[in-house]
Design an enzyme around this catalytic site. Structure first.
Site, PDB file in Angstrom:
ATOM      1  CG  HIS A  49      -7.266 -28.508  11.053  1.00  0.00           C
ATOM      2  ND1 HIS A  49      -8.591 -28.466  11.374  1.00  0.00           N
ATOM      3  CD2 HIS A  49      -6.730 -27.333  11.478  1.00  0.00           C
ATOM      4  CE1 HIS A  49      -8.860 -27.303  11.953  1.00  0.00           C
ATOM      5  NE2 HIS A  49      -7.749 -26.596  12.044  1.00  0.00           N
ATOM      6  CG  ASP A  51      -7.619 -34.547  15.328  1.00  0.00           C
ATOM      7  OD1 ASP A  51      -7.936 -33.838  14.350  1.00  0.00           O
ATOM      8  OD2 ASP A  51      -8.002 -34.308  16.493  1.00  0.00           O
ATOM      9  N   GLY A 137     -12.143 -21.094  24.952  1.00  0.00           N
ATOM     10  CA  GLY A 137     -12.264 -20.722  23.537  1.00  0.00           C
ATOM     11  C   GLY A 137     -10.971 -20.241  22.907  1.00  0.00           C
ATOM     12  CB  ALA A 138      -7.662 -19.502  24.207  1.00  0.00           C
ATOM     13  N   GLY A 139      -8.483 -22.196  22.074  1.00  0.00           N
ATOM     14  CA  GLY A 139      -7.831 -23.266  21.316  1.00  0.00           C
ATOM     15  C   GLY A 139      -6.920 -24.102  22.193  1.00  0.00           C
ATOM     16  CB  SER A 142     -11.554 -24.834  27.662  1.00  0.00           C
ATOM     17  OG  SER A 142     -12.234 -24.424  26.507  1.00  0.00           O
ATOM     18  CG  ASP A 187      -8.606 -31.396  21.228  1.00  0.00           C
ATOM     19  OD1 ASP A 187      -7.479 -31.368  20.718  1.00  0.00           O
ATOM     20  OD2 ASP A 187      -9.527 -30.656  20.859  1.00  0.00           O
TER      21      ASP A 187
HETATM   22  C1  GLA Z   1      -9.664 -28.769  17.323  1.00  0.00           C
HETATM   23  C2  GLA Z   1     -10.198 -30.199  17.412  1.00  0.00           C
HETATM   24  C3  GLA Z   1      -9.061 -31.218  17.350  1.00  0.00           C
HETATM   25  C4  GLA Z   1      -8.172 -30.946  16.132  1.00  0.00           C
HETATM   26  C5  GLA Z   1      -7.748 -29.483  16.088  1.00  0.00           C
HETATM   27  C6  GLA Z   1      -6.983 -29.115  14.837  1.00  0.00           C
HETATM   28  O1  GLA Z   1      -8.923 -28.445  18.451  1.00  0.00           O
HETATM   29  O2  GLA Z   1     -10.896 -30.362  18.623  1.00  0.00           O
HETATM   30  O3  GLA Z   1      -9.593 -32.513  17.318  1.00  0.00           O
HETATM   31  O4  GLA Z   1      -8.819 -31.328  14.963  1.00  0.00           O
HETATM   32  O5  GLA Z   1      -8.860 -28.619  16.176  1.00  0.00           O
HETATM   33  O6  GLA Z   1      -5.754 -29.762  14.768  1.00  0.00           O
END
Ligand code: GLA
Length: 402
Positions: A49, A51, A137-139, A142, A187
């Site tokens: 968190h 960026d 949706g797994a972080g 995607s 991302d």
């Molecule tokens: C999500 C957001 C990213 C980043 C992360 C947390 O994946 O898309 O831009 O803020 O959360 O690090």
């Protein structure tokens, strides 16, 4: 052809490509001259968190991602189907909707809209089919993977010569301006500019980056997906973005030279504790300490000491749980279990949190033993298994030779 990042595409299962291609032909009858592209997903090892707070982040692309098959159409339509999500979506490229549909189609639609601002009018229509091996949706990003993959594919069939960084900007504007997530820049950069066996050190305030080698002979990236999906994730994410904005507004008068929350010092935070109140105080404390942890982790990597990165990842997770409040019991259980494995350097939740997956840095050779212990411990608490997989730090997008 536009510039694509170097990659052989060796790791991509040929069977999967053939399957996605066959589905494309089935769901877009009469499709001619299909081309296929791959865009990776990503894990973020450090800089959680940061960026959107102007700090530095340390993500890596992984060797799983989205396969996009595209073929041109004569009727000026944009037609979208997917193996991973339901529904068929059709739009007239001359009159793309200004409102989002609330479905997965918003990502490619957002890309088409952003790319039209480069070209003015669409040279021709396009049929797209999406597939691949990245859990949604797994972080694992995607959404950036779909966006960057769509951008490369559409540019190719429209004959546009774009640089990798242009695709990153197009993906970012699609997500922010059309899909409506106030995401940071990490991302699409991690996906679009990846280099095999490297992490990306990205300084988000002034957007400078550098590739940092990851010793893949010695280290594996293991991802454990809890299977927890929260519909509220996007709104809770936006809430964190707003909380950080508010915290910065309160802190800035005390430290006027700071350009963003990531530049605020612990001293300033201490002085303003009362004005911030407990919630904003916790959010800011996470951000400010994470800046230091991320720098320490990078230094550890530079000195060939992955245990330093691992330690920082564990501390980051504790902070994401206690201060940023974006973890959940399933993620915490995995990190606790990994903490008891001698083959694990460290781990934390990856992506925004609120469910999704954890990423672990594991000593090469120890992956199976660690997976078994993570599964066992998770099963004992939740009576089901997490999905555990080993990834390599992969390269950026490329066209798949058909
Ligand atoms: C999500 C957001 C990213 C980043 C992360 C947390 O994946 O898309 O831009 O803020 O959360 O690090």
């Amino acid at each position: 052809m536009q510039q694509l990042a170097e990659s052989s595409g060796e790791g991509l299962p040929g069977g999967l490509v053939a399957e996605v291609l066959a589905e494309h032909c089935e769901r877009h009858p009469g499709a001619s001259a299909p081309r296929a592209f791959f865009a990776p997903g990503r894990v973020n090892l450090m800089g959680a968190h940061l960026d959107y707070n102007g700090g530095a982040v340390l993500p890596a692309a992984i060797d799983r991602g989205t396969i996009v098959v595209v073929s041109p159409r004569k009727d000026g339509l944009l037609r979208l189907t997917s193996s991973l999500e339901g529904g068929e979506h059709e739009f007239d490229l001359a009159r793309l909707p200004a409102e989002r549909t609330g479905t997965w189609a918003d990502y490619p639609l957002g890309i088409a809209r952003a790319m039209l601002s480069y070209v003015g009018a669409a040279p021709e229509g396009a049929s797209f089919h999406f597939g691949g091996n990245l859990p949604i949706g797994a972080g694992l990003s995607s959404s950036a993977s779909i966006c960057v993959g769509t951008s490369h594919s559409l540019a190719s069939i429209w004959g546009l010569e774009l640089a990798p960084i242009d695709h990153v900007h197009i993906a970012l504007s699609a997500e922010r301006e059309f899909v409506g997530v106030q995401c940071g820049i990490m991302d699409p950069y991690a996906v679009g500019l990846a280099r095999e066996n490297h992490l990306l050190w990205l300084e988000c305030r002034d957007v400078r980056y550098e590739h940092v080698p990851l010793d893949s002979e010695r280290l594996s990236i293991l991802v454990a997906d809890t299977g927890v999906r929260r519909d509220l994730a996007a709104s809770e994410f936006n809430q964190r973005v707003n909380e950080c904005r508010e915290a910065f507004e309160i802190l800035r008068p005390e430290q006027p030279e700071a350009a963003c929350l990531a530049e605020i010092s612990m001293d300033t935070l201490g002085v303003c504790a009362e004005a911030l109140g407990p919630v904003l105080g916790r959010r800011a404390a996470h951000v400010i300490a994470e800046v230091g942890r991320t720098a320490t982790a990078r230094e550890g990597l530079r000195r060939g000491r992955p245990e330093v990165l691992g330690e920082q990842m564990m501390e980051a997770h504790a902070s994401l749980r206690g201060l940023y409040e974006v973890s959940c019991p399933e993620l915490d259980r995995l990190v606790e279990a990994a903490g008891r494995c001698s083959e694990v350097f460290g781990g934390r939740l990856t992506g925004a949190g609120f469910g999704g997956a954890c990423v672990f840095l594991v000593e090469r050779g120890g992956e199976e033993a660690v997976s078994a212990r993570l599964i066992e411990s998770f099963r004992a608490s939740f009576d089901r298994d997490p999905k555990v997989a080993v990834f390599k730090a992969g390269g950026g997008p490329f066209e798949i030779a058909l």
